[in-house]
Design an enzyme around this catalytic site. Structure first.
Site, PDB file in Angstrom:
ATOM      1  CB  SER A 212      -0.939   0.014   1.215  1.00  0.00           C
ATOM      2  OG  SER A 212      -0.199  -0.126   2.419  1.00  0.00           O
TER       3      SER A 212
ATOM      4  N   GLY B 280      -1.847  -4.258   1.028  1.00  0.00           N
ATOM      5  CA  GLY B 280      -1.956  -5.439   1.867  1.00  0.00           C
ATOM      6  C   GLY B 280      -1.050  -6.589   1.467  1.00  0.00           C
TER       7      GLY B 280
ATOM      8  CG  ASN C  25       1.147  -5.255   4.518  1.00  0.00           C
ATOM      9  OD1 ASN C  25       0.617  -4.529   5.353  1.00  0.00           O
ATOM     10  ND2 ASN C  25       1.147  -4.963   3.235  1.00  0.00           N
TER      11      ASN C  25
ATOM     12  CG  ASP D 221      -3.806   4.579   8.119  1.00  0.00           C
ATOM     13  OD1 ASP D 221      -2.876   5.417   8.199  1.00  0.00           O
ATOM     14  OD2 ASP D 221      -4.026   3.933   7.079  1.00  0.00           O
TER      15      ASP D 221
ATOM     16  CG  HIS E 221      -1.471   3.627   4.537  1.00  0.00           C
ATOM     17  ND1 HIS E 221      -2.372   3.028   5.388  1.00  0.00           N
ATOM     18  CD2 HIS E 221      -0.936   2.640   3.766  1.00  0.00           C
ATOM     19  CE1 HIS E 221      -2.407   1.733   5.137  1.00  0.00           C
ATOM     20  NE2 HIS E 221      -1.540   1.472   4.159  1.00  0.00           N
TER      21      HIS E 221
END
Length: 219
Positions: free
Chosen positions: A44, A81, A110, A194, A197
């Site tokens: 991402s 992801g 991830n 979040d 990011h």
């Protein structure tokens, strides 16, 4: 030899010369340099998650190449992801389809978020690097780090594995994609809600980090 025979010999020699030139120009090494392809295999952080199209560092890379008149195109094969296992499974088809000259591997974050074994991440990175090299591509490994709450030892081991892979396989290395972003004095303001990011404002810095390792591979 009379003049007529001499002219026929000259024409024949010229025809042979032109034929040889045409054949030589058909050889891969003799053609005008074709645009190199840079394949970005990421998650991402490279897939413009939460951003407008064109704001991510990969899109900005394409703009920089055009601005600097570097004959290279960018293929963004990043998926939000994705893990190193996912990248490893996807890479062979991407190499066959795009035949890149450079592969940028930005995966691993991830893996850490999911608590996957570091040995698995390392093995997957090594496999991807070797597959890309076997396909004739140069490779740039993009490193990542984890927040302090993961533990000092785990964080150090995770950050080190990217450098280990790059050293073992003699590839290019970006030690930390988010250098100047996650460790900046205004780090909180550089991320989306979040806190994972980066916002669009951070992506030029991310590009600068990648560019330092990528430019030497472009020749």
């Amino acid at each position: 030899m009379n003049a007529s025979a001499g002219r026929r010999l000259t024409r024949r020699a010229l025809l042979v010369h032109c034929t040889l030139l045409a054949a030589a120009s058909a050889l891969p090494g003799a053609r005008a340099a074709a645009p190199r392809r840079v394949l970005v295999l990421g998650d991402s952080l490279s897939a413009e998650y939460g951003l407008q199209r064109g704001e991510g560092w990969v899109a900005l890379l394409g703009e920089r190449l055009a601005r600097d008149k570097i004959a290279a195109s960018v293929i963004n094969a990043s998926i939000s992801g994705d893990t190193t296992s996912g990248g490893r499974s996807r890479l062979p088809a991407l190499l066959k389809q795009h035949q890149p000259g450079v592969v940028v591997i930005e995966l691993g974050g991830n893996d850490a978020l999911r608590g996957l074994p570091l040995s698995m991440t390392r093995d997957n990175l090594l496999a991807m690097v070797r597959a890309a090299k076997q396909a004739g591509a140069k490779v740039l490994v993009v490193g990542m780090q984890v927040p302090p709450n993961y533990g000092r030892q785990y964080g150090a081991d995770f950050a080190a594995l990217f450098a280990q892979v790059a050293k073992t396989e003699d590839t290019g290395l970006v030690p930390f994609l988010l250098k100047g972003v996650a460790d900046s004095p205004q780090a909180d303001a550089m991320f989306q809600p979040d806190r994972i990011h980066p916002i669009a404002k951070a992506h030029p810095t991310m590009l600068d980090n990648v560019w330092a390792g990528l430019k030497p591979l472009l020749g």
